[in-house]
Design an enzyme around this catalytic site. Structure first.
Site, PDB file in Angstrom:
ATOM      1  N   ARG A   1      19.006  17.235  -5.137  1.00  0.00           N
ATOM      2  CA  ARG A   1      19.307  15.804  -5.146  1.00  0.00           C
ATOM      3  C   ARG A   1      20.144  15.412  -6.343  1.00  0.00           C
ATOM      4  NH1 ARG A   1      17.234  12.115  -1.453  1.00  0.00           N
ATOM      5  NH2 ARG A   1      15.793  13.156  -0.046  1.00  0.00           N
TER       6      ARG A   1
ATOM      7  N   LYS B   1       2.926   6.700   4.460  1.00  0.00           N
ATOM      8  CA  LYS B   1       2.190   5.442   4.317  1.00  0.00           C
ATOM      9  C   LYS B   1       1.680   4.950   5.670  1.00  0.00           C
ATOM     10  CE  LYS B   1       5.276   4.213   0.504  1.00  0.00           C
ATOM     11  NZ  LYS B   1       6.343   3.283   0.052  1.00  0.00           N
TER      12      LYS B   1
ATOM     13  N   ARG C   1      13.397  -3.880  -7.099  1.00  0.00           N
ATOM     14  CA  ARG C   1      11.995  -3.582  -7.399  1.00  0.00           C
ATOM     15  C   ARG C   1      11.759  -3.669  -8.895  1.00  0.00           C
ATOM     16  NH1 ARG C   1       9.915  -0.838  -3.102  1.00  0.00           N
ATOM     17  NH2 ARG C   1       7.984  -1.753  -3.836  1.00  0.00           N
TER      18      ARG C   1
ATOM     19  N   PRO D   1       0.821  -1.217   0.000  1.00  0.00           N
ATOM     20  CA  PRO D   1       0.000   0.000   0.000  1.00  0.00           C
ATOM     21  C   PRO D   1       0.850   1.260   0.000  1.00  0.00           C
ATOM     22  CG  PRO D   1      -0.856  -1.575   1.565  1.00  0.00           C
ATOM     23  CD  PRO D   1       0.445  -2.130   1.071  1.00  0.00           C
ATOM     24  N   GLU D   2       0.480   2.191  -0.850  1.00  0.00           N
ATOM     25  CA  GLU D   2       1.164   3.472  -0.946  1.00  0.00           C
ATOM     26  C   GLU D   2       0.186   4.553  -0.495  1.00  0.00           C
ATOM     27  OE1 GLU D   2       3.030   3.811  -4.840  1.00  0.00           O
ATOM     28  OE2 GLU D   2       3.224   1.640  -4.978  1.00  0.00           O
TER      29      GLU D   2
END
Ligand code: ZN
Length: 437
Positions: free
Chosen positions: A162, A59, A270, A2-3
């Protein structure tokens, strides 16, 4: 897992069911599910408290209790929450039960026992104090992408601070809260940005597209009650976003924009789904990507790209109607000559798992120790080696980034104009994507 949209759905479902109810008892058969405080203290502390509200941060599900307490629940991969009468059938996967004063129970069910529940104190201004009672529980989480205050300007500021590549960055909860594997892939596809694209190569238009894509896909998913893939379900039933995902678990199926088969690589463990045509990698990023992505490795049992797991096949079946829409585009695309110059891996690949791997190591790797089981075979020449070749017909000058970073916007428009589905303005032909219209 779940996100943001899934946890948001759980919170919205739970609120009308439990706000105003008092918790009159608590017990667990799996003490490790209680992250804080000690289980015995937890059971004592939570008893007698009235639920004042249900919300979400990142989350995490946040159940506000009276007396300044908050119950923070992470459903993690397989946790499910239900509100049922106390005499409803119990199964062995229910690991935490909170008795409510009206005879119902809030049950946390988790087949894999990864879920965690903590009882914390609320601090000033809506903050939540962590286990030591001082530090903010979410001090290391980035902003909420759907907040009104999360502007494109703010997103740009965070992006430009970033380095690294887009997919891992989107999964980083300290960069942005709540985005996980499904919506990172979906947002990158909507924004036409390659998962391995480095942040430094983004132009202002790319940044804006990514910002809009993240917000639009998350908002749509909330609207559709999340994606019921794997074990996710909400207290008032499943979501339906899984039927509207455009790349996730659609490996081998036609891209809904250009009709070419969607790709899957494994990035930091992933599965990452993308269209190597619509989501091009600038020339500057290709050597780095090649160093990360080595020889494609086919997972055990998989026949060809596109076969996937039973779950992926089920998802594919549900998407049959959408697939038919793209079929005509596929036939046109198949007739087009020339290599796919942004191809990184023809099917499965593994990214960034082993330091030192990369160029020159593929033969050794494929022969001696395939990461994902037997049956691996190198697909020599299918990788980025082809990437620099201009398309047949001498269209090299039309490649995105061919003339440097500043030219990509214009060239991207040129690329879109060559696509079978392109009918709109250059560069924005697919924006917003089909699912958002
Ligand atoms: Zn595509």
């Amino acid at each position: 897992m779940p996100e943001l949209p899934e946890v948001e759905t759980i919170a919205r479902d739970l609120a009308p069911m439990i706000v105003g109810s008092a918790i009159v008892g608590a017990r667990t058969d799996w003490p490790r599910i209680i992250a804080h405080p000690e289980p015995a203290i937890f059971e004592e502390e939570v008893r007698g408290r009235v639920v004042e509200g249900v919300g979400r941060r990142a989350k995490w599900l946040l159940v506000a209790l009276d007396g300044g307490a908050v119950l923070a629940i992470q459903v993690k991969m397989t946790g499910q929450l239900f509100v049922v009468p106390a005499d409803a059938a119990m199964d062995r996967h229910v690991h935490l039960v909170l008795d409510l004063d009206d005879g119902r129970q809030l049950r946390l069910r988790d087949i894999r026992k990864f879920a965690r529940v903590g009882l914390y104190r609320r601090g000033e201004g809506g903050t939540i104090l962590g286990a030591d009672g001082a530090a903010e529980l979410f001090a290391h989480h980035g902003p909420e992408p759907l907040d009104d205050g999360f502007t494109v300007r703010r997103f740009r500021g965070r992006l430009r601070a970033r380095r690294g590549r887009l997919k891992p960055l989107l999964l980083d909860q300290s960069f942005l809260a709540g985005v996980g594997n499904i919506y990172a892939d979906e947002a990158l596809w909507r924004a036409r940005l390659h998962p391995l694209r480095s942040v430094g190569t983004l132009r202002p238009a790319d940044e804006r597209h990514l910002y809009e894509a993240i917000r639009s896909v998350l908002a749509e998913a909330v609207e559709r009650r999340g994606s019921s893939v794997d074990d996710y379900t909400a207290p008032q039933g499943d979501g339906e976003m899984q039927d509207h995902l455009e790349v996730y678990q659609r490996t081998g199926l036609p891209c809904l924009r250009c009709g070419r088969p969607l790709r899957r690589v494994v990035l930091a463990g992933r599965g990452t789904h993308f269209c190597s045509w619509c989501q091009r990698l600038p020339a500057a990023d290709r050597p780095g990507a090649r160093a990360i992505l080595h020889a494609p490795v086919r997972p055990p049992g998989a026949r060809r790209a596109g076969s996937g797991s039973a779950m992926e096949r089920a998802a594919a079946t549900r998407r049959a109607a959408a697939t038919r829409r793209a079929a005509a585009a596929t036939r046109r695309a198949a007739a087009r000559p020339g290599p796919r110059w942004t191809e990184l891996a023809a099917g499965e690949g593994v990214v960034g798992l082993r330091p030192g791997e990369g160029r020159g190591s593929r033969r050794l790797h494929a022969a001696a120790e395939p990461l994902e089981g037997a049956g691996a075979e190198p697909r020599g020449g299918a990788g980025v080696a082809d990437a620099g070749q201009p398309r047949a017909g001498g269209a090299g000058a039309a490649e995105p980034n061919a003339g440097g970073a500043a030219s990509t916007e214009r060239d991207g428009g040129g690329a879109a104009a060559r696509e079978p589905n392109a009918g709109g303005p250059p560069g924005d032909a697919g924006w917003p994507p089909a699912g958002a219209r």
